[in-house]
Every structure is written in C-alpha cells, then in structure tokens.
Write a protein that holds these residues in place. Sequence first.
Motif, PDB file in Angstrom:
ATOM      1  N   GLU A 160     -39.413  46.238-122.472  1.00  0.00           N
ATOM      2  CA  GLU A 160     -39.304  47.671-122.163  1.00  0.00           C
ATOM      3  C   GLU A 160     -40.595  48.161-121.522  1.00  0.00           C
ATOM      4  O   GLU A 160     -41.681  47.956-122.062  1.00  0.00           O
ATOM      5  CB  GLU A 160     -39.026  48.471-123.444  1.00  0.00           C
ATOM      6  N   ASN A 208     -42.000  46.300-126.409  1.00  0.00           N
ATOM      7  CA  ASN A 208     -42.571  47.325-125.533  1.00  0.00           C
ATOM      8  C   ASN A 208     -43.800  46.779-124.818  1.00  0.00           C
ATOM      9  O   ASN A 208     -44.706  46.254-125.456  1.00  0.00           O
ATOM     10  CB  ASN A 208     -42.997  48.546-126.351  1.00  0.00           C
ATOM     11  N   ASP A 246     -37.929  52.389-119.943  1.00  0.00           N
ATOM     12  CA  ASP A 246     -37.986  53.140-121.198  1.00  0.00           C
ATOM     13  C   ASP A 246     -38.291  54.611-120.931  1.00  0.00           C
ATOM     14  O   ASP A 246     -38.819  54.954-119.881  1.00  0.00           O
ATOM     15  CB  ASP A 246     -39.120  52.529-122.042  1.00  0.00           C
ATOM     16  N   GLU A 290     -35.172  46.738-131.438  1.00  0.00           N
ATOM     17  CA  GLU A 290     -36.428  46.998-130.730  1.00  0.00           C
ATOM     18  C   GLU A 290     -37.584  46.775-131.687  1.00  0.00           C
ATOM     19  O   GLU A 290     -37.593  47.321-132.792  1.00  0.00           O
ATOM     20  CB  GLU A 290     -36.472  48.437-130.196  1.00  0.00           C
ATOM     21  N   LYS A 309     -33.148  53.201-120.684  1.00  0.00           N
ATOM     22  CA  LYS A 309     -33.165  53.915-121.974  1.00  0.00           C
ATOM     23  C   LYS A 309     -33.451  55.386-121.744  1.00  0.00           C
ATOM     24  O   LYS A 309     -34.524  55.755-121.261  1.00  0.00           O
ATOM     25  CB  LYS A 309     -34.239  53.328-122.901  1.00  0.00           C
TER      26      LYS A 309
HETATM   27 CA    CA Z   1     -39.360  51.460-126.309  1.00  0.00          CA
END
Ligand code: CA
Length: 424
Positions: A290, A258, A320, A200, A341
């Motif tokens: 995400e 993200n 997320d 990530e 997640k």
């Molecule tokens: Ca994240």
Amino acid sequence: MNYSVNPIESDHVNLVSSERVLVAVGTNKTPKILLMDDSALARKIGRIAVQSAGYPDVTEAAGGQEALNILSAADCDIDVVLCDLMMPEMDGVQFLRHAAELPRRPALVFVSGGEAALLQGARDTAQARHFNVLGTIQKPLTAEAIGRLLGRFGKPEHKAKDAKTSEIVQDLERGIAERQFILHYQPKISVTGHKLVGVESLVRWQHPDHGLLPPGAFIDEAEKSGRIGALTEQIVTLALKQCAMWSIDGFTPKVSVNLSAYMLVDLDFPDRIANKAESLGVKAQQIVLEVTESGLFQDLANTLDILTRLRMKGFTLSIDDFGTGYSSMEQLRRVPFAELKIDRAFVHGAADNEKARAILDSTVQLGRSLNMTVVAEGAETQQDWDILEDAGVDLVQGYFVAKPMPDDAVPGWAESWKVAHVGS
Ligand code: CA
Ligand code: C2E
Ligand code: CA
C-alpha cells in the motif's frame, strides 16, 4: 542573545514580528541557520531575511566546501542550511552528496534564482538521500518565505517540542536496533461473500517506557530523520515471516504492508523485498503493497521505476488513502495499481454526508473502469456497510468488521467470523 535588526536594513524587508523576537531573546533556543551562497550580496539579503523572520543565529558560508567544514566541526549545532544551488566551486547537488556523509545532518531549504524544475530536482535528490527538506525558495529571499519554511522545522516557541523530537529519534534508533516493533493485523472482507480476503499489517511500537505506541506517534519522525528505511525493512520482514507461518497452517489471507513514500526513492527495494520473500518461501502474489497517494509523485522517474518493478515481480500494488491527495487520472494510469483504497473520510458517515457519498460513488466507478479492486477503509457501522454495499465496493475494512489485532488472534478471529457470516 545579542539580537538586533539594523534599522536601515530593516526597511528593505518585512517588519520583524516582535512576539517572535521576544521569544527568541528569552529562550535562546531558535534553530541555527547556515546561509550558503557564493554571492556576498545574496548572503547579506539572506541574513536580513532570516533574522527578520525571527531567527537571529545565522552563520555564512561562501561555498560548499566552507559549509562542509563548518558542518563537520565537532561542536557544530547548525540545524538548517539554506542552500544556494548554483555555486561555481561546488554546486548544491554536489554539496548534498558530501553532506550525506555528515554525522549530524541539517535540515535543508533550497534557494535558487534558476528555473523551478531545478529546485524540484534538488529537492528530489536530497529526499533520495534522506535529508529533511523543508522546502524551496525562488530568489530573492524574503522574511515571509523563510518564516513559512523554517516554521516547519520548529518555530522558536516550539523548541521544547524539538528537544522532545530528537529524543524520539534516539529512541527510534534503539527501538530499531532492539527490534521493539510488532505488527497488528486488520481484516479485509469481501462485500458479496463476506469472506476474509486479506489482512493489513499495521505497525506498533512496544516501547519499554511508554507501552504500545500507534504509528501516528513515530512514523513521521522516522521519515523525517531518515530512519524509515531501516524500520520498513523490519516491518517487511515481520509481515513476510508472518505470512510464511500462517501458510504452514493453511491460513492464507493476502497480507498488506504499508510503504512509506520515502521507500519509493530506493531503487534496490524491489530486489530486496523479492529476495526476502523468496528466501522465506512467500509468493509475491500473497503480498499487497500500500502506497499513499500524496507521497507518490515527488520523483516520478524513480517512483515509476520502483513501482513497475515491484509489479513485475508479482506484488499487488494498492493506492492508499485515495481521495486525500492529488492523483490525476494520468498518474493513476501510469502506475500498475490493482487495488484502490478509499480513505475513511469518505466512508464513515457517508450516509449522512452528500459530498462524501458523491466522492465515494464516483471513486468506486473510477476503480471499476480501471479494473481495480475497490476497498473501503474505516467502516464503523451497519449504515456504513450498507452504503458501501450499495456503492459497489469490493472489500471492506473497518472497526465494524474488526479492529486491528495481534498476529496470534487472527486465525481464531477468522474462524469465528466464518462460522457467524459465511457458514462452513
Ligand atoms: Ca494502509
Ligand atoms: P492507514 O494505512 O490508512 O491504516 C488504517 C488506519 O485506520 C489504522 O490506524 C487503523 O487502525 C485505522 N482504522 C481501521 N479501521 C478504522 C475504523 O473503522 N475507524 C477508524 N477511525 N479508524 C480505523 P493505525 O494503525 O493507527 O495506522 C495509522 C497509519 O499509520 C496508517 O494509516 C498508515 O498510514 C501508517 N502505518 C501503519 N502501519 C504502517 C507501517 O507498517 N509502515 C508505514 N510506513 N506506515 C504505517
Ligand atoms: Ca488509509
């Protein structure tokens, strides 16, 4: 500051908090408010409510054009516009279109006597135009409602922080122009094979004066001030370039990026990211996007449009911080998410916390039944790992495996992890 509440009028509204007024009188730094409404009576009620909430500096405009004239004056220092939606000469949505061109954008509060859906529509439109929307109020205006919303802008006693905030925004602009942002990467490991599956990307700001800053220090400001689009553009480019460079060396973990919810109103975003990936020779299948649960459904039509097209172009979508927002099953069903997640609040320490454990277990089942890859973030200990393995999580990310690290440390880390945990 010559602040006073007319004793007759003050009978009609909530009593003034003397503490707030004192602070206002003492510092002369309360946010300045522009009250825009075509009805003289509504303006009068509004003025009393705003001032009673502790914000004495109120300017009035009887329509959109008058408001724009005030706001475009060189010495204008209005901070917040209370925006009536239904006005004969220029409605609130038309006002937004013009106000988006202003050199200094005020924050907005929408006020309407109409239906709630209308307020929501105006709010979505304003956010799509990157305004800072403090909230919406159904008429009649009350001091309490105003106090609650304007408190989000910065209460009188928090003005010092506001001054600091605008410094951050100027700093941010410079940081973006001078490309001071870098990405660190944190591994995601499969629970069954202990293999590195992805990393990530997590943004950091290499600030010339303050050193390396974590995202918590600036992402919010970037979102509120409308700079998140430019920042995300840089982040996406960095991540795609990194992915391309690693691929050349045969190192091909998936790379997660993200996305701020503010990007989910930009209808051109899917085409831009797809074109950029193609120009760098990166396949969309290498990239995971995400999106946090809480930002998802502010503007359902545009959000679905954007997410669906990203998926159609081959990007993997990940939801997320799952568990902290308010997704319903229906929302989960509508968006083609492939990864879920679980927020670290339900991960670290779940062994000793029955409720966290129950949420963890049921979220894993939910992800399973929706055919999603389930990732747990924030695993810090062997005990966390064991619980996650037990619960049937697919991938684990957390300090127990590795902390986020600079890009050049990742391949070496991956190699030593493999030697220690997978074997060659
Ligand atoms: Ca994240
Ligand atoms: P997130 O997406 O939930 O990212 C995970 C955060 O948890 C990261 O913090 C990571 O360093 C931290 N973390 C990872 N493992 C552990 C652990 O075992 N224990 C604990 N206590 N924390 C762990 P970071 O890097 O400070 O990022 C914070 C948040 O900032 C991210 O949360 C994400 O929402 C946002 N963010 C980061 N990078 C970006 C970006 O490029 N764009 C946008 N829009 N937001 C970003
Ligand atoms: Ca998270």
